[in-house]
Write a protein that holds these residues in place. Structure first.
Motif, PDB file in Angstrom:
ATOM      1  N   UNK A  90       0.834  -1.218   0.000  1.00  0.00           N
ATOM      2  CA  UNK A  90       0.000   0.000   0.000  1.00  0.00           C
ATOM      3  C   UNK A  90       0.860   1.257   0.000  1.00  0.00           C
ATOM      4  N   UNK A  91       1.907   1.235   0.821  1.00  0.00           N
ATOM      5  CA  UNK A  91       2.787   2.415   0.896  1.00  0.00           C
ATOM      6  C   UNK A  91       3.427   2.700  -0.456  1.00  0.00           C
ATOM      7  N   UNK A  92       3.891   1.637  -1.118  1.00  0.00           N
ATOM      8  CA  UNK A  92       4.542   1.842  -2.416  1.00  0.00           C
ATOM      9  C   UNK A  92       3.533   2.383  -3.424  1.00  0.00           C
ATOM     10  N   UNK A  93       2.323   1.823  -3.413  1.00  0.00           N
ATOM     11  CA  UNK A  93       1.306   2.288  -4.364  1.00  0.00           C
ATOM     12  C   UNK A  93       0.984   3.766  -4.122  1.00  0.00           C
ATOM     13  N   UNK A  94       0.960   4.199  -2.877  1.00  0.00           N
ATOM     14  CA  UNK A  94       0.543   5.576  -2.574  1.00  0.00           C
ATOM     15  C   UNK A  94       1.667   6.596  -2.723  1.00  0.00           C
ATOM     16  N   UNK A 227       6.748  14.579   9.379  1.00  0.00           N
ATOM     17  CA  UNK A 227       5.689  15.446   9.899  1.00  0.00           C
ATOM     18  C   UNK A 227       4.635  15.791   8.845  1.00  0.00           C
ATOM     19  N   UNK A 228       5.061  15.909   7.591  1.00  0.00           N
ATOM     20  CA  UNK A 228       4.149  16.394   6.546  1.00  0.00           C
ATOM     21  C   UNK A 228       3.377  15.275   5.846  1.00  0.00           C
ATOM     22  N   UNK A 229       3.838  14.028   6.004  1.00  0.00           N
ATOM     23  CA  UNK A 229       3.258  12.913   5.251  1.00  0.00           C
ATOM     24  C   UNK A 229       1.907  12.453   5.781  1.00  0.00           C
ATOM     25  N   UNK A 230       1.385  11.428   5.174  1.00  0.00           N
ATOM     26  CA  UNK A 230       0.119  10.777   5.570  1.00  0.00           C
ATOM     27  C   UNK A 230      -1.051  11.769   5.521  1.00  0.00           C
ATOM     28  N   UNK A 235      -2.280  16.377   0.455  1.00  0.00           N
ATOM     29  CA  UNK A 235      -2.026  15.268  -0.464  1.00  0.00           C
ATOM     30  C   UNK A 235      -1.360  14.190   0.374  1.00  0.00           C
ATOM     31  N   UNK A 236      -1.277  12.987  -0.161  1.00  0.00           N
ATOM     32  CA  UNK A 236      -0.699  11.932   0.652  1.00  0.00           C
ATOM     33  C   UNK A 236       0.697  12.340   1.145  1.00  0.00           C
ATOM     34  N   UNK A 237       1.510  12.886   0.209  1.00  0.00           N
ATOM     35  CA  UNK A 237       2.830  13.424   0.570  1.00  0.00           C
ATOM     36  C   UNK A 237       2.878  14.898   0.186  1.00  0.00           C
ATOM     37  N   UNK A 244       7.381  15.950  -7.238  1.00  0.00           N
ATOM     38  CA  UNK A 244       8.742  15.459  -7.002  1.00  0.00           C
ATOM     39  C   UNK A 244       8.687  14.055  -6.399  1.00  0.00           C
ATOM     40  N   UNK A 245       9.515  13.154  -6.934  1.00  0.00           N
ATOM     41  CA  UNK A 245       9.629  11.809  -6.348  1.00  0.00           C
ATOM     42  C   UNK A 245      11.026  11.692  -5.742  1.00  0.00           C
ATOM     43  N   UNK A 246      11.103  11.413  -4.448  1.00  0.00           N
ATOM     44  CA  UNK A 246      12.428  11.295  -3.813  1.00  0.00           C
ATOM     45  C   UNK A 246      13.122   9.989  -4.207  1.00  0.00           C
ATOM     46  N   UNK A 247      14.416   9.887  -3.865  1.00  0.00           N
ATOM     47  CA  UNK A 247      15.092   8.592  -3.964  1.00  0.00           C
ATOM     48  C   UNK A 247      14.841   7.786  -2.699  1.00  0.00           C
ATOM     49  N   UNK A 248      14.797   8.500  -1.581  1.00  0.00           N
ATOM     50  CA  UNK A 248      14.502   7.879  -0.293  1.00  0.00           C
ATOM     51  C   UNK A 248      13.485   8.776   0.407  1.00  0.00           C
ATOM     52  N   UNK A 249      12.478   8.150   0.985  1.00  0.00           N
ATOM     53  CA  UNK A 249      11.409   8.895   1.656  1.00  0.00           C
ATOM     54  C   UNK A 249      11.297   8.377   3.079  1.00  0.00           C
TER      55      UNK A 249
END
Ligand SMILES: Cc1ncc(COP(=O)(O)O)c(C=O)c1O
Length: 405
Positions: A90-94, A227-230, A235-237, A244-249
């Motif tokens: 689920x996390x990867x999909x979101x 703090x900003x996620x979820x 938005x979800x992130x 923007x898509x990070x390399x590590x989140x």
């Protein structure tokens, strides 16, 4: 009813005094209300510091935890567990990421991200490439790696040598980052909105600029959305507002709505950096925490809470802006993203005094630094409750104005 004074006496004797706590002992929560040992109720506008996204004692979370506790609580990571696998998918999909490692807190997630970035270059035969560039006034946690990345020197004091190779540049200054990054830099770590540093959103284009810089140089972009996620940003992130898509989140806080959990997520390209045996956690991703996180996702979707956070956040921010305009001698302005909002106080106004006066009126908020009030309520909060918070704040600021004249 519990004896408040007896509990406070025990706390005074047995707890390390790392927190400056007022003499209140909370025993119960429901929705956006907290109740203390004396039965007094409070409107909660900080939600365990941006954690309890579903408020307190949400039936879906209670049900998921009760059922999971009766089925399987903990097995460590010697074997797979079904809830962890479902949550990872689920996390990867979101998030658009590919793989997940589960931790128990935000600081552990950032430690893992740091280790992954360094080990990635080790596996690429570039073991000296260990530099990490963070930003001033950032906050990444309290363990030794995260504290070194945290750009607030008071958190370093007294703990000996800081982790070598870690440095800070000004937040929002892309040129400063460009100048600092070199062929020894493994990663940049950034919050999309600096939370503890004063609820400061990244300036437009900054996160995209960092993404482009990382693409050019091969440096890993670690985005700390603890703090900003979820859903808090609307938005979800928060990076999803910028495409923007990070390399590590890194995630934690709201992920399981109050049950301790954290995670770092990586793109497939970097996954091989952490081979079997290179990292681990006894508790990380245990069935209980993962079942809670799955219930959080399901409830966020079912109740439309992420879209709600955008609308309620805009509503609340305009209320705060109204208060800033009404009390210009005490307030400099308001800012934020979704349901993470800050009210910036004038230089002579101490946030802790406003916090205390709000508490006396039965409303709980947090601060970010010495001069910013931080609001991070549950995403289930109603407009009426937000109005109640704004009215209390208006009354407190009006009292302060009256006292000053
Ligand atoms: C952006 C950010 N990163 C990391 C952390 C550390 O998380 P934890 O307290 O769960 O270790 C925090 C906590 O406030 C945070 O706001």
């Amino acid at each position: 009813m519990a004896d408040t004074n007896a509990l406070l006496a025990l706390a005074g004797r047995h707890l390390l005094k790392t927190y400056k706590q007022p003499p209140l002992v909370m025993t119960r929560g429901e929705g956006c209300r907290l109740y203390d040992t004396d039965g007094r109720s409070y409107l909660d506008l900080y939600a365990g510091i941006a954690v309890c996204v579903l408020g307190h004692a949400h039936p879906a979370l209670v049900r998921a935890l009760t059922e999971q506790a009766a089925r399987l609580g903990h097995i460590a990571n010697l074997y797979y567990n079904d809830k962890q696998i479902e949550l990872a998918a689920q996390l990867c999909a979101r998030t658009g990421m590919d793989r997940v490692f589960f931790t128990n807190s935000g600081t552990e997630a950032n430690e893992g991200a740091l280790k992954l970035a360094r080990r990635w270059f080790f596996t690429q035969n570039d073991p000296e490439r260990t530099g990490i560039v963070a930003t001033w006034s950032s906050f990444h946690g309290r363990t030794m790696g995260s504290v070194a990345m945290t750009g607030t020197p008071k958190y370093w004091e007294g703990f000996g040598h800081r982790l070598p190779g870690v440095s800070q540049v000004k937040y929002g200054d892309l040129d400063a980052m460009r100048r600092r990054v070199n062929d020894r830099t493994a990663a940049i770590i950034i919050e999309p909105v600096q939370g503890e540093g004063g609820v400061l959103p990244a300036p437009p284009g900054y996160l995209q600029g960092l993404r482009a810089l990382c693409d050019e140089t091969g440096v890993l972009l670690i985005v700390d959305e603890i703090q900003t996620g979820i859903g808090r940003s609307g938005k979800y992130l928060a990076v999803q507002h910028e495409g923007v898509v990070p390399d590590v989140l890194t995630l934690a806080k709201g992920l399981a709505g109050g049950v301790p959990i954290g995670a770092f997520l990586v793109r497939e390209k970097y996954a091989e950096a952490l081979a079997p045996g290179t990292h681990g956690s006894t508790f990380g991703g245990n069935p209980l925490a993962c079942a809670a996180a799955l219930a959080v996702f399901e409830t966020l979707d079912r109740e439309g809470l992420i879209e709600g956070a955008a609308a309620k956040g805009a509503y609340f921010l305009s209320g705060l802006e109204g208060l800033a305009a009404k009390h210009p001698a005490l307030v400099k302005g308001a800012r934020g993203r979704g349901l993470l909002c800050g009210l910036v106080l004038a230089d002579h106004v101490e946030a802790r005094l406003v916090l205390g006066a709000m508490r006396d009126r039965g409303v709980l908020i947090a601060q970010a630094g010495d001069r910013v009030l931080r609001f991070a309520p549950a995403l289930v909060i109603s407009e009426a409750e937000l109005d109640e918070g704004l009215a209390a704040l208006d009354a407190v600021l009006t009292d302060m104005t009256r006292e000053a004249t």
